[in-house]
Design a protein around this motif. Structure first.
Motif, short mmCIF file in Angstrom:
data_model
loop_
_atom_site.label_atom_id
_atom_site.label_comp_id
_atom_site.label_asym_id
_atom_site.label_seq_id
_atom_site.Cartn_x
_atom_site.Cartn_y
_atom_site.Cartn_z
N TRP A 153 0.82 -1.22 0.00
CA TRP A 153 0.00 0.00 0.00
C TRP A 153 0.85 1.27 0.00
O TRP A 153 0.51 2.26 -0.66
N LEU A 154 1.95 1.27 0.72
CA LEU A 154 2.79 2.46 0.77
C LEU A 154 3.42 2.79 -0.58
O LEU A 154 3.92 3.89 -0.79
N LEU A 155 3.38 1.85 -1.51
CA LEU A 155 4.06 2.02 -2.79
C LEU A 155 3.12 2.43 -3.92
O LEU A 155 3.57 2.61 -5.06
N ALA A 156 1.82 2.55 -3.64
CA ALA A 156 0.85 2.75 -4.72
C ALA A 156 -0.15 3.86 -4.38
O ALA A 156 -0.18 4.37 -3.26
N GLY A 157 -0.99 4.18 -5.37
CA GLY A 157 -1.97 5.25 -5.23
C GLY A 157 -3.21 4.87 -4.48
O GLY A 157 -4.04 5.74 -4.21
N HIS A 158 -3.38 3.59 -4.14
CA HIS A 158 -4.49 3.21 -3.25
C HIS A 158 -4.49 1.75 -2.83
O HIS A 158 -5.03 1.43 -1.77
N CYS A 159 -3.92 0.83 -3.62
CA CYS A 159 -4.16 -0.59 -3.37
C CYS A 159 -3.07 -1.23 -2.53
O CYS A 159 -1.90 -0.84 -2.57
N ALA A 160 -3.45 -2.26 -1.77
CA ALA A 160 -2.50 -3.02 -0.96
C ALA A 160 -1.72 -4.02 -1.79
O ALA A 160 -0.59 -4.38 -1.44
N HIS A 161 -2.32 -4.48 -2.88
CA HIS A 161 -1.63 -5.35 -3.85
C HIS A 161 -2.09 -4.92 -5.23
O HIS A 161 -3.29 -4.71 -5.46
N SER A 162 -1.16 -4.84 -6.17
CA SER A 162 -1.51 -4.32 -7.50
C SER A 162 -1.73 -5.42 -8.53
O SER A 162 -2.00 -5.11 -9.69
N ASP A 177 -8.48 -0.88 -11.30
CA ASP A 177 -9.45 -1.43 -10.35
C ASP A 177 -9.44 -0.63 -9.05
O ASP A 177 -8.58 -0.83 -8.19
N LEU A 178 -10.40 0.27 -8.92
CA LEU A 178 -10.50 1.09 -7.71
C LEU A 178 -11.09 0.33 -6.53
O LEU A 178 -11.06 0.83 -5.40
N THR A 179 -11.62 -0.85 -6.77
CA THR A 179 -12.29 -1.60 -5.69
C THR A 179 -11.32 -2.43 -4.86
O THR A 179 -11.68 -2.94 -3.81
N ILE A 180 -10.07 -2.58 -5.34
CA ILE A 180 -9.10 -3.34 -4.56
C ILE A 180 -8.86 -2.63 -3.24
O ILE A 180 -8.71 -1.43 -3.17
N TYR A 181 -8.82 -3.39 -2.16
CA TYR A 181 -8.62 -2.82 -0.81
C TYR A 181 -7.27 -2.10 -0.73
O TYR A 181 -6.27 -2.60 -1.20
N PRO A 182 -7.26 -0.92 -0.07
CA PRO A 182 -8.36 -0.09 0.39
C PRO A 182 -9.00 0.65 -0.79
O PRO A 182 -8.32 1.42 -1.48
#
Length: 439
Positions: A153-162, A177-182
């Motif tokens: 998550w710290l490495l991306a614009g929103h997702c915990a796994h890309s 995919d904006l629905t990937i957590y968080p």
């Protein structure tokens, strides 16, 4: 001459939970057992431990009143959070346009929340709506600040796994995919990415990952400019709890049939967990059922009615808090299966190996650094149900191979994945940097 004790403040989403939270908790209690001053700051407190404290949400008076009405209810924190969000126009606006929620002002005074100034600030997962990432620069310039990444998550614009997306390397935007957590409401991933990058550039961070796979991602990410030092420290499990034991005795304790072939899969919310791959598990069990094999598959981590595929039964067992009870399921099983779509360094795989249970898992994330192919288990391609079934059948057909793998798994886990080894490596990393050495 013994080393002086350290004052260590850790930060985690929740104190009592599985996965990343369990790692933070095990370190917290182990440091205390080693005579260090140990505190744990969390977004949600579930234990009664006096050295654990919640990071205040700083609610307005209305949300304080509503929360007080529910203060004895299990949903108190959730209700308070929802009311605070609804009565904070700026937070509502940020949410609607897809900005990640950093509006947690109490984060800035975190170092003043404990009786003594800590020597080390050690942060685990910082997503979950409780931590202001913008506080990292001032915090990290006051005390050495360690970040342990349990996901990306710290490495991306929103997702915990890309998954297969690599936009995190260049700035995100046009998120697939904006629905990937968080999840976020709108595609503000490029803004979120840039905001994080600016935070890291102003910070001095000591980064730890549990596997080389994730550290390689750190090296390619916008986090890298803020990294002062880094180290791969594999997670560990308590070998006094997770260890080989008599299978027949474990089955008797759990009320499981002594003569059954038992497979085990453990995850939080198994059927709808987007990181795990329950559909591939089902398909693999269907392939196994075609052979006429009678198999009981225990799905540990969810309450649901049993399912049947031919002579294969899937029996669901609710999440268990007691690690000794969890260990009995590993000890009772013939094999542990871990189909996953995305994963970092799953604790369940470590627990299975430590209990001497061979593992058949997806070759994704850091799992290939846990399972030694052909010695402690087998790795299969992501989503390949047939390969998963074939490897399971190979091991069920060859008892000698299965038992040998089990012995090798326990030996390898005792050498590489013990809790005390993990604690020792973290303490050595702290000591190398808590006075600015090595910078």
């Amino acid at each position: 001459m013994s080393e002086p004790s350290l004052r260590i403040l850790q930060v985690s989403t929740v104190d009592i939970a599985g996965g990343a939270e369990k790692i933070a908790w095990d370190l917290f209690t182990s440091y205390r057992a080693h005579q260090h001053q140990s505190w744990l700051a969390v977004g949600t407190k579930r234990s009664g431990d006096a050295d654990v404290f919640s990071i205040p949400k700083n609610p307005n008076r209305f949300s304080q009143f509503i929360s007080s009405c529910f203060n004895r209810h299990s949903y108190a924190a959730y209700v308070s959070g929802r009311i605070e969000s609804l009565t904070n126009p700026a937070r509502i606006y940020s949410h609607l346009i897809g900005h990640e929620n950093f509006d947690h002002p109490e984060t800035w005074s975190l170092l003043d929340s404990v009786p003594e100034r800590p020597d080390i600030l050690h942060c685990h997962n910082l997503h979950g709506g409780y931590f202001d990432l913008r506080a990292l620069p001032p915090l990290s310039h006051q005390v050495p600040t360690v970040l342990t990444l349990h996901d990306a998550w710290l490495l991306a614009g929103h997702c915990a796994h890309s998954f297969d997306c690599e936009r995190w390397k260049t700035g995100c935007g046009n998120c697939p995919d904006l629905t990937i957590y968080p999840a976020i409401r709108r595609d503000a991933t490029a803004y979120n990415w840039q905001r994080k990058a600016e935070i890291y550039r102003k910070s001095r961070l000591y980064v730890v990952t549990p596997c080389r796979w994730l550290m390689d991602k750190v090296d390619q990410s916008m986090l890298n400019p803020g990294v002062v030092a880094s180290k791969v420290i594999p997670n560990g499990v308590d070998l006094k709890v997770f260890h080989p034991a008599d299978r027949a005795s474990a089955r008797q304790d759990l009320g499981l049939p002594h003569d059954a072939t038992i497979l085990l899969f453990a995850a939080n919310g198994i059927r709808k967990n987007i990181w795990k791959d329950y559909q591939t598990l089902q398909s693999a069990l269907a392939e196994i059922a075609k052979t006429g094999a009678k198999v009981l598959c225990i799905a540990l981590g969810e309450t649901a009615p049993p399912e049947r595929i031919g002579d294969v039964e899937i029996r669901f067992v609710p999440y268990l808090k007691d690690p000794r009870k969890v260990a009995r399921y590993y000890q009772a099983a013939d094999l542990y299966l871990h189909p996953a779509r995305a994963d970092t360094f799953p604790t369940t795989v470590l627990e299975a190996l430590a209990c001497g249970t061979p593992v058949v898992a997806s070759a994704v994330g850091g799992i290939p650094e846990q399972v030694v192919e052909g010695r402690t288990g087998f790795l299969v391609p992501v989503g390949d149900a047939r390969a998963l079934a074939e490897r399971v059948l190979d091991l069920l057909a060859d008892e000698g191979l299965r038992l040998r793998m089990g012995r090798q798994a326990a030996e390898d886990a005792a050498r590489r994945f013990g809790l005390e080894r993990m604690v020792g490596e973290y303490l050595a990393f702290y000591r190398a940097h808590h006075k600015g050495e090595g910078i």
